[in-house]
Design an enzyme around this catalytic site. Structure first.
Site, PDB file in Angstrom:
ATOM      1  N   LYS A 120      11.814-104.637 -49.679  1.00  0.00           N
ATOM      2  CA  LYS A 120      11.220-103.308 -49.686  1.00  0.00           C
ATOM      3  C   LYS A 120      11.949-102.395 -48.716  1.00  0.00           C
ATOM      4  O   LYS A 120      12.249-102.793 -47.586  1.00  0.00           O
ATOM      5  CB  LYS A 120       9.744-103.407 -49.259  1.00  0.00           C
ATOM      6  N   LYS A 131      17.107-101.641 -47.738  1.00  0.00           N
ATOM      7  CA  LYS A 131      17.345-100.207 -47.566  1.00  0.00           C
ATOM      8  C   LYS A 131      18.451 -99.795 -48.516  1.00  0.00           C
ATOM      9  O   LYS A 131      19.318-100.605 -48.880  1.00  0.00           O
ATOM     10  CB  LYS A 131      17.754 -99.888 -46.125  1.00  0.00           C
ATOM     11  N   SER A 142       2.947 -97.894 -48.823  1.00  0.00           N
ATOM     12  CA  SER A 142       3.757 -98.272 -49.983  1.00  0.00           C
ATOM     13  C   SER A 142       3.283 -99.606 -50.560  1.00  0.00           C
ATOM     14  O   SER A 142       3.262 -99.810 -51.769  1.00  0.00           O
ATOM     15  CB  SER A 142       5.234 -98.376 -49.588  1.00  0.00           C
TER      16      SER A 142
END
Length: 476
Positions: free
Chosen positions: A76, A112, A368
């Site tokens: 993530k 990322k 999120s």
């Protein structure tokens, strides 16, 4: 700071900062060095060059997706659009995501992404082309998917780009029933969750507020318990800085200075954040705000008298050349890596409490996570329990009114009867996460006699990752 010193600060490797903080924490963890090296290393670095036709020319776009850890899946992390994007930066931010997720008990590995473009000078049409092509490249290499790697917004991106990513993924992944969960930070109309936009800034507020409730810590820096009346300086009025400033202001803190790239404004009696934002929209700058003093050098704003300093913009803004001039008693790292390791040591010796980025700005990934769960469950938060709660509250109020033989005023009754909305549940979950995370770090710091909250946060994160690997049977 002189140009020479400034260039040194800017040249400081962001990734080496994380490695130094990791190594400090490793001293408190009784585990073989080789296993720590595995946790520290980035598992996968995908560097992409792809052509996009912009106008009459074909431009080759440089982009990245880094998956730092696979101890939990999916990975993530956000995607940023900036001309300054480079591999070192993306690797560092991916590593930070791993540690953030571990600290706040979000079951993701860190990742990322970044695309090296300036979104300010590229048309919307061409940004869409680049976004969709980037997404298709990620799909080719299996670097995106609800159970593989889930991107999110970051610097230079937002709901619009996340919508394009989702649409591209959906068009190339036929029959994927959980396609909505391939990306978070989407508009609510496309499976997004209410409360996502302000989540990071609100998380910063919750974290600092919890610290300010601790009598022992407040005594150590000579402050009273609570946020009310504390003088706050915030650097950066982007999404994170603005919302942090808004929540601090609403809680009774005094925002004495706000800093942006073009300079800063100062008023010892306090600035009204909403009015400053209105001034910014009308004039294009925060400077010359009524009844405030302009400060030309934005870095000087960091050195003003205050109780709490919130760097919410760039990395390495507090370094060995200005650390001794920082007068704040508490620094809350809303940005990623705003304090260098050398500055960390100086500030620690000066008695400053630093609330580290790997905990404090984890509000975004926490919410999120809530959006990802919502997409997988295919049910919005509140749908199952809102009406039930309202009916139960109605019956309870009737019992109270009958017992007391007194009617409750209508406005108060409406407030009590209202069932939880999605945003109520999201904010409640975020608040609980930030409070629990703070106390886990604080308790570990005290039990192991660790020098500061940052090292304690890294120790907590590494221990959680080790535990995950051991359960997978990877570590002997």
């Amino acid at each position: 700071m002189s140009k020479k010193n400034q260039s040194k600060a800017e040249a400081y490797s962001f990734f080496s900062c994380i490695e130094k903080n990791f190594d400090k924490a490793a001293r408190y963890i009784p585990i073989k060095k080789g296993l720590l090296e595995q946790i520290k290393a980035c598992n996968a670095v995908y560097r992409i060059h792809f052509p996009v036709k912009i106008g009459k020319e074909i431009q080759v776009i440089e982009a990245y997706r880094v998956q730092h850890s696979h101890h939990k899946l999916p990975c993530k992390g956000g995607i940023r659009y900036s001309i300054k994007v480079n591999q070192d930066e993306v690797m560092t931010l991916a590593a930070l995501m791993t540690y953030k997720c571990a600290i706040v008990d979000v079951p993701f590995g860190g990742a990322k992404g970044g695309i090296k473009i300036d979104p300010q000078i590229i048309s919307v049409e061409n940004i869409e082309k680049i976004t969709r092509r980037y997404t298709s490249e990620l799909i080719k290499k299996n670097f995106i998917g609800p159970g593989i790697d889930v991107p999110a917004p970051d610097y230079g991106t937002g709901e619009r780009e996340m919508s394009w990513i989702f649409d591209t993924f959906l068009s190339l992944s036929h029959g994927e029933v959980d396609a909505l969960a391939c990306v978070t930070g989407k508009p609510v109309s496309q499976g997004g969750v209410r409360g996502r936009k302000e989540a990071t800034g609100l998380g910063v507020f919750y974290g600092i507020r919890e610290l300010c409730q601790m009598k022992e810590e407040m005594l150590s820096v000579g402050l009273d318990v609570g946020l009310h009346g504390k003088k706050v300086i915030i650097q950066g009025l982007g999404n994170v800085g603005y919302h942090a400033a808004k929540f601090f202001h609403e809680a009774g803190a005094i925002i004495v200075a706000l800093a942006e790239m073009e300079g800063a404004i100062y008023n010892k009696k306090g600035l009204n954040v909403s009015n400053v934002i209105l001034h910014l929209k009308n004039t294009g700058s925060i400077l010359n705000f009524p009844e405030s003093k302009n400060i030309e050098d934005t870095e000087k704003a960091l050195e003003l008298e205050c109780d709490i300093l919130i760097p919410a913009a760039l990395e390495n803004v507090i370094h060995k050349y200005n650390a001794n001039r920082i007068k704040a008693k508490i620094i809350g790292e809303a940005a990623n890596g705003p304090v260098t390791p050398e500055a960390d040591d100086i500030l620690g010796k000066n008695g400053v409490i630093i609330v580290p980025d790997i905990y404090l700005n984890a509000g975004g990934v926490t919410v999120s996570y809530f959006e990802w769960l919502k997409n997988l469950s295919h049910v919005r938060y509140g749908r199952m329990e809102k009406r039930f709660s309202e009916n139960m509250n109605t019956e309870l109020l009737q019992v109270i009114e009958n017992s007391c033989r007194k009617k409750i005023p209508i406005e108060e009754k409406k407030m009590i009867l209202r069932g939880p909305r999605e945003i109520d549940l999201v904010r409640s979950g975020l608040e609980d996460t930030m409070i629990n995370g703070f106390h886990k770090i604080r308790d570990l710091k005290k039990s192991l006699k660790i020098e500061n909250l940052r090292t304690a946060a890294f120790v907590l994160a590494i221990n959680k990752i080790i535990d995950s690997y051991e359960k997978l049977g990877i570590f002997p």
